[in-house]
Design a protein around this motif. Structure first.
Motif, PDB file in Angstrom:
ATOM      1  N   SER A   1       6.765   0.437   0.763  1.00  0.00           N
ATOM      2  CA  SER A   1       5.485   0.931   0.256  1.00  0.00           C
ATOM      3  C   SER A   1       4.429  -0.177   0.261  1.00  0.00           C
ATOM      4  O   SER A   1       3.266   0.083   0.523  1.00  0.00           O
TER       5      SER A   1
ATOM      6  N   GLU B   1       0.982  -0.003   2.210  1.00  0.00           N
ATOM      7  CA  GLU B   1      -0.279  -0.159   1.478  1.00  0.00           C
ATOM      8  C   GLU B   1      -1.118  -1.282   2.081  1.00  0.00           C
ATOM      9  O   GLU B   1      -2.329  -1.164   2.228  1.00  0.00           O
TER      10      GLU B   1
ATOM     11  N   ARG C   1      -4.861  -0.887   3.591  1.00  0.00           N
ATOM     12  CA  ARG C   1      -5.986  -1.743   3.201  1.00  0.00           C
ATOM     13  C   ARG C   1      -6.683  -2.331   4.424  1.00  0.00           C
ATOM     14  O   ARG C   1      -7.871  -2.588   4.428  1.00  0.00           O
TER      15      ARG C   1
ATOM     16  N   TYR D   1       0.259   7.761   4.089  1.00  0.00           N
ATOM     17  CA  TYR D   1       0.958   8.676   3.191  1.00  0.00           C
ATOM     18  C   TYR D   1       2.199   9.232   3.848  1.00  0.00           C
ATOM     19  O   TYR D   1       3.283   9.246   3.256  1.00  0.00           O
TER      20      TYR D   1
ATOM     21  N   SER E   1       4.971   6.582   4.022  1.00  0.00           N
ATOM     22  CA  SER E   1       5.635   6.206   2.774  1.00  0.00           C
ATOM     23  C   SER E   1       6.339   7.389   2.115  1.00  0.00           C
ATOM     24  O   SER E   1       7.374   7.215   1.474  1.00  0.00           O
TER      25      SER E   1
ATOM     26  N   PHE F   1      -7.327   0.661  -4.723  1.00  0.00           N
ATOM     27  CA  PHE F   1      -5.884   0.471  -4.903  1.00  0.00           C
ATOM     28  C   PHE F   1      -5.568  -0.017  -6.301  1.00  0.00           C
ATOM     29  O   PHE F   1      -6.245  -0.872  -6.841  1.00  0.00           O
ATOM     30  N   LEU F   2      -4.511   0.584  -6.867  1.00  0.00           N
ATOM     31  CA  LEU F   2      -4.074   0.187  -8.200  1.00  0.00           C
ATOM     32  C   LEU F   2      -3.579  -1.257  -8.193  1.00  0.00           C
ATOM     33  O   LEU F   2      -3.912  -2.050  -9.058  1.00  0.00           O
ATOM     34  N   ASN F   3      -2.747  -1.557  -7.195  1.00  0.00           N
ATOM     35  CA  ASN F   3      -2.160  -2.893  -7.150  1.00  0.00           C
ATOM     36  C   ASN F   3      -3.137  -3.886  -6.538  1.00  0.00           C
ATOM     37  O   ASN F   3      -3.803  -3.591  -5.554  1.00  0.00           O
TER      38      ASN F   3
ATOM     39  N   THR G   1      -4.165  -7.276  -4.478  1.00  0.00           N
ATOM     40  CA  THR G   1      -3.539  -8.046  -3.396  1.00  0.00           C
ATOM     41  C   THR G   1      -3.300  -9.441  -3.914  1.00  0.00           C
ATOM     42  O   THR G   1      -4.123 -10.008  -4.628  1.00  0.00           O
TER      43      THR G   1
END
Lengths: 281, 258, 265
Positions: free
Chosen positions: B131, B135, B139, B148, B151, B224-226, B228
């Motif tokens: 994932s 991601e 990006r 999508y 993943s 994006f939640l996460n 970099t």
């Protein structure tokens, strides 16, 4: 102002002849809990999809009339924009998990990433949604490892995080065990208390009677009646529409226990009226 | 939770490196081996890959991956050792069968190259969550829809196998023999595959609706939640890769001009 | 002789977690409901009855046959199981051949299988749709097809897993009728369900599963009067019984019909 206005809505799926929705009109005020009842095939799910814009934007087909949310006509908008106003939860919790996220926390973020929210705001909303649905403690779990009830609450959290002010739930508890459905009903009730307008399709009439401000009775693509649960369940022709009254109402109907022409629909009210009835007789 | 992933959770600097750099590493090592076709260079590359795997603390997990291709590698050695067109010098013989030095050298080069490529890939798949890789690519401009699909496949396929189990049980309950003779298995194909296809069609449609409701087709720029975690190491790695490729080209050019 | 005998049944998928923890039961011809929370072991239990799983310890004897010694296919003529989701089994392009699939598999000849399938379809009320494609029908109708396809196999024992899920009132009534008919034909019907009112209206005997054990076992009205135990299993009594409790009445009725009949003078 009315939150949702449906005017002369007609709809037919592609390649079929039958009108699934046949000249439907009604209005919903902000903050109400609306129950939709009727037998399978009455058009309940299609109506829900029409309010979210899935009909006719996702499912094509012949469409007439209009659906307005906050005065905006959904058929002329797009689903992403409507999703900020109207969220929808489906029957099967399993197919609502995106499958692309490894944790419950990230799963809730899915819609927020799509609408381009900044990270701070995203985290605030996810924390809030998970807490509201009582699943914060599972935030690091894989979504597929949750029980049915937990997974369905996760689906609701994913919708809540988008902060819509209307949430439509299409038989959200039919696949769940009694405890799982109780969890979902409680969660939905909390949302209603926060002022969110709720529209729920449900076969469990006792639940519909307990929670709804108004009940929409559908049959064969038409709206038969739209009124308070007491008025709807006091009708004597429900059987004709494949619907049965809550157990308490059936008992009171058998003994003709009513108050100003209306039968009770909830346990507490039925109990109260039976006691009064026994005192008099 | 079953997921189609070989990812190994470890605490190493290799795990911290951006997924894209691990992809670039694979590319670089392949390029260098093409540009500099000597066995020494291949061995050097392999040693580097193995050291990185050691550093990532996943070296034990590489063996099964190499084992997987073992039979093919052995057959390459035997065929080249016996029949390579340049074979002249006998290296050793087993009974009447003669193995030649030229063929053995050639096959050694192939084998080391294959192992090296496997190691480089292993470095990516063992130290990167799929994932995270996807991601990272999204990006950098990969379409979110393709991202999508990639993943979700990793998680939804294991889920489908469990549906498959239920379907198998449902048909066995109706007296279908799914085991034993080949003819039984062939007969069982349609009763099993029919419901699998129908089920996934239904599930796909339901999931598509659920995704739409969550603004999957939104025209807004995706966030994006996460965060970099691009480090200085990450940016310097890219220059190192480019430098390595340029150096090998210079070396090759030097050989030519001699 | 009892139709099903279960002796000290234990089962686990993995070493660390036991799903069923010692079950002793005898089933006679009484129609039986199995209720309990998800994860209580209900589905695992019926899979063991059906022979899809074999006990890790103890025995399951179906009509004199120990499931350990027979394959699922061998047991199929004796015990039928209708799965929760009809889409997990339907693959033929017309209703009749879908329903004939099971009977043919267990060795009925073409004409007998057809006969049996037609009878079963009549019982579930689909006799007019035998040539339709199952996927042109509604989910409720597909549920009835899946029931008919087991009924047509003419097994002594029929198990239904969650037959009322996502069904409306009319479909539930239909399924209730089918169960009562099967019962009157002398078959043992066992059903897993979450719908307490459906249990109260349909079944003679009820088993409550909780954490891999049988917590309650007895006549349905007896079981629904055990408030403490039900609470322990996270279950609620049927609505009529809830009203009786709330009214503090001496007698608890578990269905609306019984309540009305008893109180009408």
């Amino acid at each position: 102002m009315d939150k949702i206005v449906v005017e002369n809505l007609k709809y037919k799926y592609p390649l079929t002849d039958k009108l699934v929705l046949n000249d439907i009109s009604f209005k919903i005020e902000k903050g109400q809990f609306i129950g939709i009842i009727g037998q399978n095939g009455a058009g309940k799910s299609t109506l829900c999809q029409a309010i979210t814009g899935l009909v006719p934007l996702f499912f094509k087909g012949a469409y007439g009339g209009r659906v307005l949310v906050d005065g905006i006509e959904v058929a002329k908008s797009n689903i992403s924009d409507i999703s900020l106003k109207v969220g929808m939860v489906f029957q099967n919790p399993f197919t609502q998990v995106t499958g692309s996220k490894l944790t419950v926390y990230e799963e809730v973020a899915f819609g927020l990433e799509n609408i381009g929210l900044n990270r701070e705001e995203m985290k605030n909303r996810i924390d809030e949604a998970l807490n509201l649905l009582g699943i914060y403690r599972f935030k690091d779990r894989n979504p597929f490892d949750l029980s049915g009830g937990q997974m369905q609450r996760l689906a609701i959290a994913g919708i809540i995080a988008m902060q819509p002010d209307v949430i439509i739930l299409d038989e959200p508890t039919s696949q769940l065990d009694p405890q799982g459905s109780e969890e979902v009903f409680k969660a939905v009730w909390d949302l209603k208390k926060r002022g969110i307008t709720i529209i729920m399709v449900e076969h469990k009439m006792e639940k519909i009677a307990e929670y709804s401000d108004k009940v929409l009775l559908m049959h064969d693509g038409k709206v038969i009646d739209f009124d308070t649960p007491e008025k709807i369940f006091s009708r004597d022709d429900l059987m004709q529409y494949g619907v049965i009254e809550p157990a308490y109402t059936r008992i009171c109907k058998a003994f003709d226990i009513k108050d100003s022409g209306l039968y009770p629909v909830t346990l507490d009210r039925a109990c109260e009226m039976v006691v009064k009835y026994n005192e008099h007789n | 939770m079953k997921s189609l992933s070989l990812y190994q959770e470890r605490d190493s600097i290799i795990h911290e490196i951006e997924p894209i750099n691990k992809l670039l590493y694979i590319l670089t090592t392949i390029l260098i081996m093409i540009i500099v076709p000597s066995i020494k260079c291949a061995v050097l590359c392999m040693i580097i890959s193995l050291m990185l795997l050691l550093k990532a603390n996943v070296i034990k997990k590489v063996l099964p991956i190499i084992n997987f291709s073992f039979i093919i590698l052995i057959s390459i050695i035997i065929i080249q050792g016996l029949f390579n067109i340049n074979n002249k010098t006998v290296l050793f013989n087993i009974g009447k069968i003669k193995f030649y030095k030229e063929g053995m050298m050639y096959s050694a080069l192939i084998v080391i190259r294959v192992i090296n490529i496997l190691c480089a890939f292993a470095l990516l798949v063992l130290t990167t969550k799929p994932s995270d890789l996807i991601e990272d690519l999204v990006r950098r401009g990969l379409s979110p829809k393709i991202g999508y699909v990639l993943s979700s496949v990793l998680q939804i396929i294991p889920q489908m196998t469990s549906t498959m189990g239920t379907i198998m049980d449902a048909q066995r309950s109706r007296g279908l023999e799914t085991e034993g003779k080949l003819i039984n298995r062939i007969k069982a194909f349609f009763p099993l595959i029919g419901p699998v296809v129908m089920n996934s069609l239904i599930a796909t449609r339901e999931r598509a609706m659920a995704l739409e409701i969550r603004a999957f087709s939104s025209k807004n720029k995706k966030t994006f939640l996460n965060e970099t975690k691009s480090t200085k190491l990450d940016s310097s790695l890219k220059y190192i890769f480019i430098a390595a490729v340029i150096l090998s080209i210079i070396w090759r050019a030097a050989i030519w001009t001699k | 002789m009892s139709i099903i005998e279960i002796n000290n049944l234990h089962f686990s998928y993995t070493k660390d977690e036991e799903i069923l923890k010692g079950i002793n039961l005898i089933f006679d011809e009484k129609s039986t409901a199995i209720i309990g929370q998800n994860g209580a072991g209900k589905t695992t239990f019926v899979k063991l009855l059906k022979g899809l799983l074999k006990p890790t310890w103890g025995d399951v004897i179906i009509d004199g046959k120990n499931t350990k010694e027979y394959t699922v296919a061998n047991l199929a003529p004796t015990i039928g199981l209708v799965f929760q989701n009809p889409n997990d089994q339907i693959f033929k392009n017309n209703v009749l051949s879908e329903v004939m699939f099971g009977p043919l598999n267990i060795g009925m000849d073409e004409s007998k299988a057809k006969d049996s399938a037609l009878k079963a379809l009549k019982m579930v009320g689909l006799e007019e749709k035998i040539n339709d494609n199952p996927y042109d029908l509604t989910l409720s109708e597909r549920k009835l097809i899946s029931i008919a396809s087991i009924v047509a196999m003419n097994t002594k024992i029929i198990i239904l897993d969650e037959p009322t899920i996502a069904q409306d009132y009319i479909s539930k009534e239909k399924i209730k009728d089918i169960i009562l008919k099967l019962k009157s034909q002398g078959k043992l019907v066992i059903t897993i369900t979450h719908d307490m009112d459906f249990v109260a209206e349909t079944f003679e005997r009820t088993l409550v599963f909780c954490e891999g054990r049988v917590l309650l076992d007895g006549k349905t009205d007896y079981v629904f009067m055990q408030d403490e135990e039900l609470k322990k299993a996270h279950l609620e009594p049927p609505y009529a019984a809830q009203l009786c409790r709330k009214l503090n009445s001496d007698k608890i009725y578990i269905t609306v019909e019984e309540f009305i009949k008893a109180n009408k003078r």
